[in-house]
Design a protein around this motif. Structure first.
Motif, PDB file in Angstrom:
ATOM      1  N   THR A  44       0.832  -1.202   0.000  1.00 46.82           N
ATOM      2  CA  THR A  44       0.000   0.000   0.000  1.00 46.82           C
ATOM      3  C   THR A  44       0.868   1.254   0.000  1.00 46.82           C
ATOM      4  O   THR A  44       0.636   2.179  -0.777  1.00 46.82           O
ATOM      5  N   ILE A  45       1.894   1.275   0.820  1.00 46.23           N
ATOM      6  CA  ILE A  45       2.792   2.432   0.872  1.00 46.23           C
ATOM      7  C   ILE A  45       3.541   2.569  -0.446  1.00 46.23           C
ATOM      8  O   ILE A  45       3.650   3.650  -1.004  1.00 46.23           O
ATOM      9  N   GLN A  64       3.761  -5.014  -4.950  1.00 45.64           N
ATOM     10  CA  GLN A  64       5.115  -4.484  -5.006  1.00 45.64           C
ATOM     11  C   GLN A  64       5.823  -4.874  -3.723  1.00 45.64           C
ATOM     12  O   GLN A  64       5.289  -4.671  -2.632  1.00 45.64           O
ATOM     13  N   SER A  65       7.032  -5.446  -3.873  1.00 44.36           N
ATOM     14  CA  SER A  65       7.773  -5.879  -2.696  1.00 44.36           C
ATOM     15  C   SER A  65       9.249  -6.041  -3.045  1.00 44.36           C
ATOM     16  O   SER A  65       9.596  -6.300  -4.194  1.00 44.36           O
ATOM     17  N   THR A  66      10.099  -5.902  -2.031  1.00 46.80           N
ATOM     18  CA  THR A  66      11.510  -6.225  -2.237  1.00 46.80           C
ATOM     19  C   THR A  66      11.626  -7.738  -2.354  1.00 46.80           C
ATOM     20  O   THR A  66      10.769  -8.484  -1.869  1.00 46.80           O
ATOM     21  N   VAL A  87      10.146  -6.374  -7.007  1.00 53.62           N
ATOM     22  CA  VAL A  87       9.246  -6.821  -8.061  1.00 53.62           C
ATOM     23  C   VAL A  87       7.962  -6.006  -7.941  1.00 53.62           C
ATOM     24  O   VAL A  87       7.488  -5.734  -6.841  1.00 53.62           O
ATOM     25  N   THR A  88       7.458  -5.573  -9.084  1.00 50.84           N
ATOM     26  CA  THR A  88       6.220  -4.803  -9.143  1.00 50.84           C
ATOM     27  C   THR A  88       5.320  -5.458 -10.182  1.00 50.84           C
ATOM     28  O   THR A  88       5.766  -5.737 -11.289  1.00 50.84           O
ATOM     29  N   ALA A  89       4.082  -5.719  -9.818  1.00 51.03           N
ATOM     30  CA  ALA A  89       3.112  -6.273 -10.762  1.00 51.03           C
ATOM     31  C   ALA A  89       1.953  -5.290 -10.879  1.00 51.03           C
ATOM     32  O   ALA A  89       1.442  -4.795  -9.873  1.00 51.03           O
ATOM     33  N   LEU A  90       1.556  -4.991 -12.109  1.00 52.21           N
ATOM     34  CA  LEU A  90       0.445  -4.084 -12.329  1.00 52.21           C
ATOM     35  C   LEU A  90      -0.258  -4.447 -13.629  1.00 52.21           C
ATOM     36  O   LEU A  90       0.300  -5.128 -14.482  1.00 52.21           O
ATOM     37  N   THR A  91      -1.502  -4.012 -13.736  1.00 53.78           N
ATOM     38  CA  THR A  91      -2.215  -4.141 -14.998  1.00 53.78           C
ATOM     39  C   THR A  91      -2.308  -2.767 -15.632  1.00 53.78           C
ATOM     40  O   THR A  91      -2.375  -1.750 -14.929  1.00 53.78           O
TER      41      THR A  91
END
Length: 176
Positions: free
Chosen positions: A50-51, A74-76, A85-89
């Protein structure tokens, strides 16, 4: 920390805790503390996502009309704390065009719906349809992405591997 909590609880309760279902009390306590630790980890990951999604929103070009981005995760990376790693649509409205840009990390893209025409620097334009995927090297110039349809949206999943704090999408300011 887990073992310190367990030892403290065992020292205070082992004399009075009965055997339950044929298992000593410390086995039940082990399972309880592990479940508690997993729940705390999930809560921490959700809070971090969220942050991080708020900081990701700052890197999106505000003037890109007809494009909706939704942060999924999103996380280290546990084994590489300086990488994330970041995942988005990304959903592109019918006929919309995403102009020249670069990405701050390696990207894997999977088409979920519709079709797009994509052109990378020094490459031919390629059309991708739902079910197809491709990769983009970090910092490669993406000339444009266009929704080929005038009636249907196109949607894809992007998974980005980058340095922590890297700007995910960097619009190119000069014309190509």
């Amino acid at each position: 920390m887990f073992h310190n909590c367990k030892n403290m609880l065992l020292s205070q309760t082992s004399a009075v805790m009965p055997v339950a279902n044929g298992q000593p009390a410390h086995g039940i306590l082990d399972r309880f503390l592990k479940r508690l630790a997993r729940r705390a980890l999930v809560l921490a990951l959700l809070t971090a996502a969220t942050i991080s999604s708020a900081s990701y929103a700052d890197t999106i070009e505000a003037s890109t009309s007809g494009v909706e981005r939704q942060m999924l995760y999103q996380s280290t990376l546990p084994d590489f704390p300086d990488r994330m790693v970041t995942a988005l649509t990304i959903e592109i409205a019918p006929g919309a065009v995403v102009g020249p840009h670069r990405h701050g990390g390696f990207i894997y893209v999977y088409m979920l719906e519709g079709r797009v025409r994509s052109q990378m620097e020094n490459e031919e334009t390629v059309e991708y349809v739902a079910g197809q995927s491709w990769i983009e090297e970090a910092d490669a110039l993406h000339i444009q992405t266009t929704n080929s349809s005038t009636t249907e949206s196109a949607k894809f999943l992007a998974v980005v591997y980058s340095d922590v704090g890297a700007q995910i999408t960097k619009p190119e300011m000069d014309n190509h």
